[in-house]
Motif scaffolding. Sequence first.
Motif, PDB file in Angstrom:
ATOM      1  N   ILE A 615     -40.965   3.278  -5.305  1.00 16.94           N
ATOM      2  CA  ILE A 615     -42.191   3.780  -4.691  1.00 16.94           C
ATOM      3  C   ILE A 615     -43.082   4.403  -5.758  1.00 16.94           C
ATOM      4  O   ILE A 615     -42.697   5.377  -6.416  1.00 16.94           O
ATOM      5  CB  ILE A 615     -41.854   4.814  -3.604  1.00 16.94           C
ATOM      6  N   GLY A 616     -44.281   3.856  -5.944  1.00 24.20           N
ATOM      7  CA  GLY A 616     -45.212   4.398  -6.922  1.00 24.20           C
ATOM      8  C   GLY A 616     -44.785   4.229  -8.355  1.00 24.20           C
ATOM      9  O   GLY A 616     -45.377   4.834  -9.259  1.00 24.20           O
ATOM     10  N   LEU A 617     -43.779   3.407  -8.604  1.00 23.81           N
ATOM     11  CA  LEU A 617     -43.233   3.214  -9.942  1.00 23.81           C
ATOM     12  C   LEU A 617     -43.649   1.857 -10.498  1.00 23.81           C
ATOM     13  O   LEU A 617     -43.998   0.948  -9.746  1.00 23.81           O
ATOM     14  CB  LEU A 617     -41.703   3.315  -9.907  1.00 23.81           C
ATOM     15  N   PRO A 618     -43.590   1.673 -11.818  1.00 24.77           N
ATOM     16  CA  PRO A 618     -43.950   0.382 -12.404  1.00 24.77           C
ATOM     17  C   PRO A 618     -42.975  -0.717 -11.994  1.00 24.77           C
ATOM     18  O   PRO A 618     -41.861  -0.452 -11.513  1.00 24.77           O
ATOM     19  CB  PRO A 618     -43.871   0.640 -13.911  1.00 24.77           C
ATOM     20  N   GLU A 619     -43.377  -1.949 -12.203  1.00 26.77           N
ATOM     21  CA  GLU A 619     -42.472  -3.074 -11.975  1.00 26.77           C
ATOM     22  C   GLU A 619     -41.325  -3.015 -12.979  1.00 26.77           C
ATOM     23  O   GLU A 619     -41.448  -2.443 -14.063  1.00 26.77           O
ATOM     24  CB  GLU A 619     -43.227  -4.392 -12.107  1.00 26.77           C
ATOM     25  N   ASN A 620     -40.215  -3.599 -12.590  1.00 22.26           N
ATOM     26  CA  ASN A 620     -39.021  -3.652 -13.447  1.00 22.26           C
ATOM     27  C   ASN A 620     -38.495  -2.253 -13.775  1.00 22.26           C
ATOM     28  O   ASN A 620     -38.014  -1.997 -14.887  1.00 22.26           O
ATOM     29  CB  ASN A 620     -39.301  -4.430 -14.736  1.00 22.26           C
ATOM     30  N   TYR A 621     -38.580  -1.368 -12.797  1.00 23.70           N
ATOM     31  CA  TYR A 621     -38.077  -0.006 -12.961  1.00 23.70           C
ATOM     32  C   TYR A 621     -37.293   0.321 -11.697  1.00 23.70           C
ATOM     33  O   TYR A 621     -37.858   0.645 -10.658  1.00 23.70           O
ATOM     34  CB  TYR A 621     -39.234   0.973 -13.150  1.00 23.70           C
ATOM     35  N   TYR A 622     -35.954   0.209 -11.778  1.00 26.19           N
ATOM     36  CA  TYR A 622     -35.101   0.293 -10.596  1.00 26.19           C
ATOM     37  C   TYR A 622     -34.098   1.441 -10.746  1.00 26.19           C
ATOM     38  O   TYR A 622     -33.096   1.311 -11.453  1.00 26.19           O
ATOM     39  CB  TYR A 622     -34.364  -1.025 -10.387  1.00 26.19           C
ATOM     40  N   PRO A 623     -34.339   2.580 -10.074  1.00 22.19           N
ATOM     41  CA  PRO A 623     -33.423   3.719 -10.179  1.00 22.19           C
ATOM     42  C   PRO A 623     -32.200   3.560  -9.271  1.00 22.19           C
ATOM     43  O   PRO A 623     -32.301   3.084  -8.135  1.00 22.19           O
ATOM     44  CB  PRO A 623     -34.275   4.903  -9.716  1.00 22.19           C
ATOM     45  N   LEU A 624     -31.078   3.987  -9.784  1.00 18.98           N
ATOM     46  CA  LEU A 624     -29.854   4.137  -9.001  1.00 18.98           C
ATOM     47  C   LEU A 624     -29.498   5.619  -9.038  1.00 18.98           C
ATOM     48  O   LEU A 624     -29.200   6.166 -10.109  1.00 18.98           O
ATOM     49  CB  LEU A 624     -28.715   3.303  -9.584  1.00 18.98           C
ATOM     50  N   LEU A 625     -29.545   6.264  -7.879  1.00 18.97           N
ATOM     51  CA  LEU A 625     -29.373   7.710  -7.803  1.00 18.97           C
ATOM     52  C   LEU A 625     -27.935   8.073  -7.449  1.00 18.97           C
ATOM     53  O   LEU A 625     -27.315   7.446  -6.576  1.00 18.97           O
ATOM     54  CB  LEU A 625     -30.302   8.302  -6.747  1.00 18.97           C
ATOM     55  N   ALA A 626     -27.406   9.089  -8.107  1.00 21.48           N
ATOM     56  CA  ALA A 626     -26.102   9.618  -7.726  1.00 21.48           C
ATOM     57  C   ALA A 626     -26.209  10.280  -6.360  1.00 21.48           C
ATOM     58  O   ALA A 626     -27.258  10.824  -6.004  1.00 21.48           O
ATOM     59  CB  ALA A 626     -25.623  10.619  -8.765  1.00 21.48           C
ATOM     60  N   PRO A 627     -25.150  10.246  -5.556  1.00 20.95           N
ATOM     61  CA  PRO A 627     -25.208  10.869  -4.224  1.00 20.95           C
ATOM     62  C   PRO A 627     -25.231  12.392  -4.322  1.00 20.95           C
ATOM     63  O   PRO A 627     -25.225  12.971  -5.411  1.00 20.95           O
ATOM     64  CB  PRO A 627     -23.930  10.360  -3.549  1.00 20.95           C
ATOM     65  N   SER A 628     -25.214  13.025  -3.176  1.00 15.51           N
ATOM     66  CA  SER A 628     -25.362  14.471  -3.060  1.00 15.51           C
ATOM     67  C   SER A 628     -24.416  15.236  -3.983  1.00 15.51           C
ATOM     68  O   SER A 628     -23.195  15.100  -3.886  1.00 15.51           O
ATOM     69  CB  SER A 628     -25.115  14.884  -1.605  1.00 15.51           C
ATOM     70  N   ARG A 629     -24.993  16.008  -4.922  1.00 17.52           N
ATOM     71  CA  ARG A 629     -24.270  16.923  -5.808  1.00 17.52           C
ATOM     72  C   ARG A 629     -23.141  16.227  -6.579  1.00 17.52           C
ATOM     73  O   ARG A 629     -22.091  16.819  -6.840  1.00 17.52           O
ATOM     74  CB  ARG A 629     -23.761  18.143  -5.026  1.00 17.52           C
ATOM     75  N   ARG A 630     -23.393  14.963  -6.935  1.00 15.41           N
ATOM     76  CA  ARG A 630     -22.478  14.206  -7.792  1.00 15.41           C
ATOM     77  C   ARG A 630     -23.238  13.730  -9.020  1.00 15.41           C
ATOM     78  O   ARG A 630     -24.475  13.692  -9.030  1.00 15.41           O
ATOM     79  CB  ARG A 630     -21.872  13.008  -7.042  1.00 15.41           C
ATOM     80  N   ALA A 631     -22.498  13.350 -10.056  1.00 14.08           N
ATOM     81  CA  ALA A 631     -23.140  12.945 -11.309  1.00 14.08           C
ATOM     82  C   ALA A 631     -22.318  11.845 -11.978  1.00 14.08           C
ATOM     83  O   ALA A 631     -21.104  11.723 -11.772  1.00 14.08           O
ATOM     84  CB  ALA A 631     -23.290  14.139 -12.239  1.00 14.08           C
ATOM     85  N   PHE A 632     -23.000  11.043 -12.793  1.00 15.53           N
ATOM     86  CA  PHE A 632     -22.360   9.961 -13.533  1.00 15.53           C
ATOM     87  C   PHE A 632     -21.695  10.514 -14.797  1.00 15.53           C
ATOM     88  O   PHE A 632     -22.053  10.173 -15.933  1.00 15.53           O
ATOM     89  CB  PHE A 632     -23.388   8.891 -13.910  1.00 15.53           C
ATOM     90  N   ILE A 633     -20.709  11.375 -14.594  1.00  8.29           N
ATOM     91  CA  ILE A 633     -19.935  11.949 -15.691  1.00  8.29           C
ATOM     92  C   ILE A 633     -18.465  11.861 -15.296  1.00  8.29           C
ATOM     93  O   ILE A 633     -18.141  11.551 -14.148  1.00  8.29           O
ATOM     94  CB  ILE A 633     -20.339  13.416 -15.964  1.00  8.29           C
ATOM     95  N   PRO A 634     -17.541  12.120 -16.223  1.00 11.20           N
ATOM     96  CA  PRO A 634     -16.116  12.014 -15.877  1.00 11.20           C
ATOM     97  C   PRO A 634     -15.746  12.854 -14.660  1.00 11.20           C
ATOM     98  O   PRO A 634     -16.278  13.951 -14.460  1.00 11.20           O
ATOM     99  CB  PRO A 634     -15.421  12.522 -17.143  1.00 11.20           C
ATOM    100  N   GLU A 635     -14.859  12.337 -13.862  1.00 11.90           N
ATOM    101  CA  GLU A 635     -14.417  13.050 -12.661  1.00 11.90           C
ATOM    102  C   GLU A 635     -13.847  14.415 -13.024  1.00 11.90           C
ATOM    103  O   GLU A 635     -13.239  14.598 -14.074  1.00 11.90           O
ATOM    104  CB  GLU A 635     -13.373  12.213 -11.915  1.00 11.90           C
ATOM    105  N   GLN A 636     -14.053  15.352 -12.127  1.00  7.84           N
ATOM    106  CA  GLN A 636     -13.628  16.743 -12.245  1.00  7.84           C
ATOM    107  C   GLN A 636     -14.504  17.558 -13.193  1.00  7.84           C
ATOM    108  O   GLN A 636     -14.422  18.786 -13.206  1.00  7.84           O
ATOM    109  CB  GLN A 636     -12.153  16.856 -12.695  1.00  7.84           C
ATOM    110  N   ASN A 637     -15.358  16.912 -13.984  1.00  7.54           N
ATOM    111  CA  ASN A 637     -16.305  17.666 -14.812  1.00  7.54           C
ATOM    112  C   ASN A 637     -17.478  18.143 -13.966  1.00  7.54           C
ATOM    113  O   ASN A 637     -17.805  17.540 -12.943  1.00  7.54           O
ATOM    114  CB  ASN A 637     -16.832  16.799 -15.960  1.00  7.54           C
ATOM    115  N   HIS A 638     -18.130  19.203 -14.424  1.00  4.25           N
ATOM    116  CA  HIS A 638     -19.302  19.732 -13.741  1.00  4.25           C
ATOM    117  C   HIS A 638     -20.477  19.789 -14.709  1.00  4.25           C
ATOM    118  O   HIS A 638     -20.294  19.923 -15.916  1.00  4.25           O
ATOM    119  CB  HIS A 638     -19.025  21.140 -13.184  1.00  4.25           C
ATOM    120  N   THR A 639     -21.683  19.679 -14.155  1.00  2.00           N
ATOM    121  CA  THR A 639     -22.882  19.732 -14.967  1.00  2.00           C
ATOM    122  C   THR A 639     -24.017  20.337 -14.154  1.00  2.00           C
ATOM    123  O   THR A 639     -23.943  20.389 -12.923  1.00  2.00           O
ATOM    124  CB  THR A 639     -23.287  18.320 -15.443  1.00  2.00           C
TER     125      THR A 639
END
Length: 662
Positions: A615-639
């Motif tokens: 939405i409102g973003l340039p072409e060829n720009y596709y975000p994948l969002l982490a779910p609620s209060r999660r992050a793409f980091i090793p499990e059990q780590n916090h950030t």
Amino acid sequence: MKSWRDVILKEFTPQVAKLTLVADPDGLLLEEGILEDIQRRGFALIPFEDPIAFRYAYESKFRSHWDLGETTNLVVILRSQESDLHHLPYDLLQAGRKLSFSLGTIFPHLSYPVVASLDRGYFDVLFAAQELHAPGQLGDNATKDFILRHVFEIAPELIKQPSELLRVLLRRHYYQQKIPAEIEQRLILLLRQNQVFKDWPLDIIVPDREAFLAFLQERWSFFINRVAMRESASVLEKEPHYKVAIQGPMELPFEHDDIRGYIEKLFAEGMLQAIPKAEVGISGNNWWYIGIKTGCPEQRTRRLEKLIDSLEATLPEEKAPYSAWFSFAHAWAEFQVLRHETLSLPVGLQNRIQELIQQVDTRFEQWIQRRYAALHQLPPDPPVMVHHIPRFLSKQTAKIALVVIDGLALDQWVILRNELVAKVPTLRFREQAVFAWIPTLTSVSRQALFAGKAPLFFPDSIQSTHKEPALWTRFWEEQGLVDNEVIYLKGVGDGDSATIGEALSHPKVQVAALVVDKIDKIMHGIELGTAGMHSQVRLWARQPYLLSLLDALLHQGFQVYLTSDHGNVEAKGMGRPTEGMVADQRGERVRIYPEAILRRQVKEQFPETIEWDPIGLPENYYPLLAPSRRAFIPEQNHTVSHGGISIEELIVPFIKIERSAE
């Protein structure tokens, strides 16, 4: 039930015409519900405001697809005071279906200028009242009275006692009712007819929320002193002197049943500040204890429980207007600060907090999925998204300084505000909020803020921030300023603010942007989660830098606004995608891909993630969002990070900073 929107929506049937041109002098198509319904029917809307920006979006997003034989439904909106479309380009006029809408057809019996001043969010209630009461043809004053009674539920002739007036004002300011100035003046005029209110500062406390809260705060000390005397059965030999900035009656009916509940909420949500405990004894079992500063853990826990009660009762519904989420977000920020300050909580209260967080995350995500696509189309006064801010500022008449604190979340703003007021009580903050762009990345949201446009219009720099100075300057040049009247300063946040003061002291400077990066640096180095963030932000706020910067700006005659490009949230690891080199950006809360198919492959590894529509973003720009209060980091780590769509990341402060009278 019949709605005023039906008059408009009946004209929007898909596939009738690929291009529809609408004369919309009253901005009816830019109301939240209308935008949502039209977009749900498959129509895209583009306001015709900036001809160059419009032509870019039109040619790249629609004309090129039509040339390939693809079908889209485009609506071009012209917000001219005239009801015809002759200001639009000739090629559009030749190709498009033409429509026109106005308030006069929807509210034919009410005064047009009075209705036009009303926020569009109130049209549902006004239309229902018009249908129910059939008022006949009304003039200006009669329309104002009709709106006061049936939209804002204020009947001036029934307000006869101080408790009744105070209840009306508490309701008006607690829920931040957007009463137009001319209707407020009508209300003040009618109230002035009652001699009971002759000493009340109505011209100040009716229209100005901050002044009304200051009025209450000043009277609270008087009230508590009287309560303390009563509790101890003491008699005052001499009435102490109370210094007040806002004149008016000292004794307010705080203990009235209609008043007490509002006062408790104002203290719980941080709109009123507890005062030091009176010297004489006062019971901790009474309701007013919430407004007394004792330092007792029990009192903090009690306030937290009251705040949770309020949050549970006011959690916006899925169809709520954006303003409901702004109000909720301010209370949510107070909650986040208070819960991390309260060290030892009963297990039952801890469980209740976790249930509330989960409920808020779920409801907010549902609302965002439904309503976010329409937000960037809304008018910029007041600003709703960060890219609206420059257009809002361009309407101001004084010199403007915009302080952008990179990564500042609303809960961290609460800490800054409290520390600043503790040092300089004469500072006054007019607190609003705006939405960041999704994904909540600096290169997306902060660039949009300085460009005054959606990210769609700066595709070449979407991965960095190096074009911010040029985007900021270009916006203001389009408003008629020249290069030496516009300043952009980056990397502000430490050191001596005097050097910045020198740069801003040039007599030709009219607009200044200052990017403060201290919070972002704290965030990227934090190891102790949200509690650690709050501690570090508080330490920074106690340093002289920010206060001296604001003081210098105010001293030099700037209207000072403070905002942020995005917030941040504490998140737990869910694992890193095995994606090789396919991602353009690898944030902890969001990954960006150049193709939808690549994004889909990663989503298969993490089914809970969100494939965000561009939405409102340039072409060829596709975000994948982490779910609620999660992050793409090793499990059990916090950030503590940003990029996603939590309330802490997406709703950020927009504050006007002033210096009140001593």
